[in-house]
Design a protein around this motif. Structure first.
Motif, PDB file in Angstrom:
ATOM      1  N   LEU A  49      11.290  -4.596  31.024  1.00 36.38           N
ATOM      2  CA  LEU A  49       9.836  -4.554  30.925  1.00 36.38           C
ATOM      3  C   LEU A  49       9.465  -3.327  30.110  1.00 36.38           C
ATOM      4  O   LEU A  49       9.934  -2.220  30.412  1.00 36.38           O
ATOM      5  CB  LEU A  49       9.200  -4.455  32.319  1.00 36.38           C
ATOM      6  N   THR A  50       8.627  -3.521  29.098  1.00 33.07           N
ATOM      7  CA  THR A  50       8.145  -2.375  28.322  1.00 33.07           C
ATOM      8  C   THR A  50       6.622  -2.344  28.366  1.00 33.07           C
ATOM      9  O   THR A  50       5.966  -3.385  28.315  1.00 33.07           O
ATOM     10  CB  THR A  50       8.629  -2.412  26.861  1.00 33.07           C
ATOM     11  N   LEU A  51       6.097  -1.142  28.493  1.00 36.39           N
ATOM     12  CA  LEU A  51       4.668  -0.886  28.425  1.00 36.39           C
ATOM     13  C   LEU A  51       4.461   0.110  27.296  1.00 36.39           C
ATOM     14  O   LEU A  51       5.094   1.173  27.282  1.00 36.39           O
ATOM     15  CB  LEU A  51       4.145  -0.252  29.717  1.00 36.39           C
ATOM     16  N   ARG A 103      12.788   4.751  31.635  1.00 35.42           N
ATOM     17  CA  ARG A 103      12.758   5.833  30.651  1.00 35.42           C
ATOM     18  C   ARG A 103      11.412   5.823  29.928  1.00 35.42           C
ATOM     19  O   ARG A 103      10.716   4.809  29.915  1.00 35.42           O
ATOM     20  CB  ARG A 103      13.909   5.725  29.671  1.00 35.42           C
ATOM     21  N   ALA A 104      11.088   6.951  29.357  1.00 35.74           N
ATOM     22  CA  ALA A 104       9.870   7.095  28.560  1.00 35.74           C
ATOM     23  C   ALA A 104      10.255   7.728  27.237  1.00 35.74           C
ATOM     24  O   ALA A 104      11.099   8.626  27.188  1.00 35.74           O
ATOM     25  CB  ALA A 104       8.858   7.976  29.290  1.00 35.74           C
ATOM     26  N   VAL A 113       3.202   6.168  23.533  1.00 30.21           N
ATOM     27  CA  VAL A 113       4.374   6.243  24.401  1.00 30.21           C
ATOM     28  C   VAL A 113       4.810   4.833  24.807  1.00 30.21           C
ATOM     29  O   VAL A 113       3.980   3.939  24.962  1.00 30.21           O
ATOM     30  CB  VAL A 113       4.047   7.076  25.662  1.00 30.21           C
ATOM     31  N   VAL A 114       6.117   4.669  24.993  1.00 30.87           N
ATOM     32  CA  VAL A 114       6.691   3.428  25.511  1.00 30.87           C
ATOM     33  C   VAL A 114       7.442   3.761  26.801  1.00 30.87           C
ATOM     34  O   VAL A 114       8.272   4.669  26.820  1.00 30.87           O
ATOM     35  CB  VAL A 114       7.682   2.785  24.513  1.00 30.87           C
ATOM     36  N   MET A 115       7.116   3.047  27.869  1.00 30.80           N
ATOM     37  CA  MET A 115       7.852   3.134  29.130  1.00 30.80           C
ATOM     38  C   MET A 115       8.708   1.877  29.226  1.00 30.80           C
ATOM     39  O   MET A 115       8.208   0.767  29.004  1.00 30.80           O
ATOM     40  CB  MET A 115       6.901   3.179  30.328  1.00 30.80           C
ATOM     41  N   THR A 116       9.965   2.041  29.576  1.00 29.43           N
ATOM     42  CA  THR A 116      10.881   0.912  29.678  1.00 29.43           C
ATOM     43  C   THR A 116      11.537   0.913  31.051  1.00 29.43           C
ATOM     44  O   THR A 116      12.082   1.918  31.476  1.00 29.43           O
ATOM     45  CB  THR A 116      11.978   0.994  28.593  1.00 29.43           C
TER      46      THR A 116
END
Length: 122
Positions: A49-51, A103-104, A113-116
């Motif tokens: 999942l990525t945000l 991870r960020a 920013v991408v949070m995974t």
């Protein structure tokens, strides 16, 4: 988003809490009027999942600290609610409890920013 359901072994309430922390964080740091993009992918062993949000990049000095307890990159308090720096820490604990990780990183274009989150599939 995959067309078929993805089964995860774990606590639905915990996964919901992790998602709440991550999405709340993305909302807090996104540039007004910009979107927050979510993506979900699956391979044979993991779901990812990525945000991604547009906003300030992560400060270099925060590398390796962002998911620790009582850590925050907020410059100032923006509302009446206190911020204790537990949200991403809790998200990390939940991901690790489910044998996954989080991870960020700064977006490749430098505009946010991408949070995974990576979790094993059932």
């Amino acid at each position: 988003i995959p067309s078929e359901p993805i089964l995860l072994a774990g606590g639905p309430d915990l996964i919901a809490q992790m998602l709440d922390k991550l999405i709340s964080n993305a909302v807090d740091f996104h540039r007004t009027g910009s979107s927050i993009d979510l993506a979900l992918a699956r391979d044979k062993q993991y779901v990812t999942l990525t945000l991604s949000n547009e906003g300030p990049p992560l400060p270099a000095e925060m590398a390796g600290q962002l998911f620790q307890s009582m850590v925050s990159v907020r410059l100032r308090q923006t509302d009446d609610e206190p911020h204790l720096g537990f949200g991403l820490y809790i998200a990390r604990l939940i991901a690790e409890y489910h044998a996954g990780g989080i991870r960020a990183e700064n977006r490749k274009d430098g505009a946010g920013v991408v949070m995974t989150v990576i979790l094993p599939v059932f």
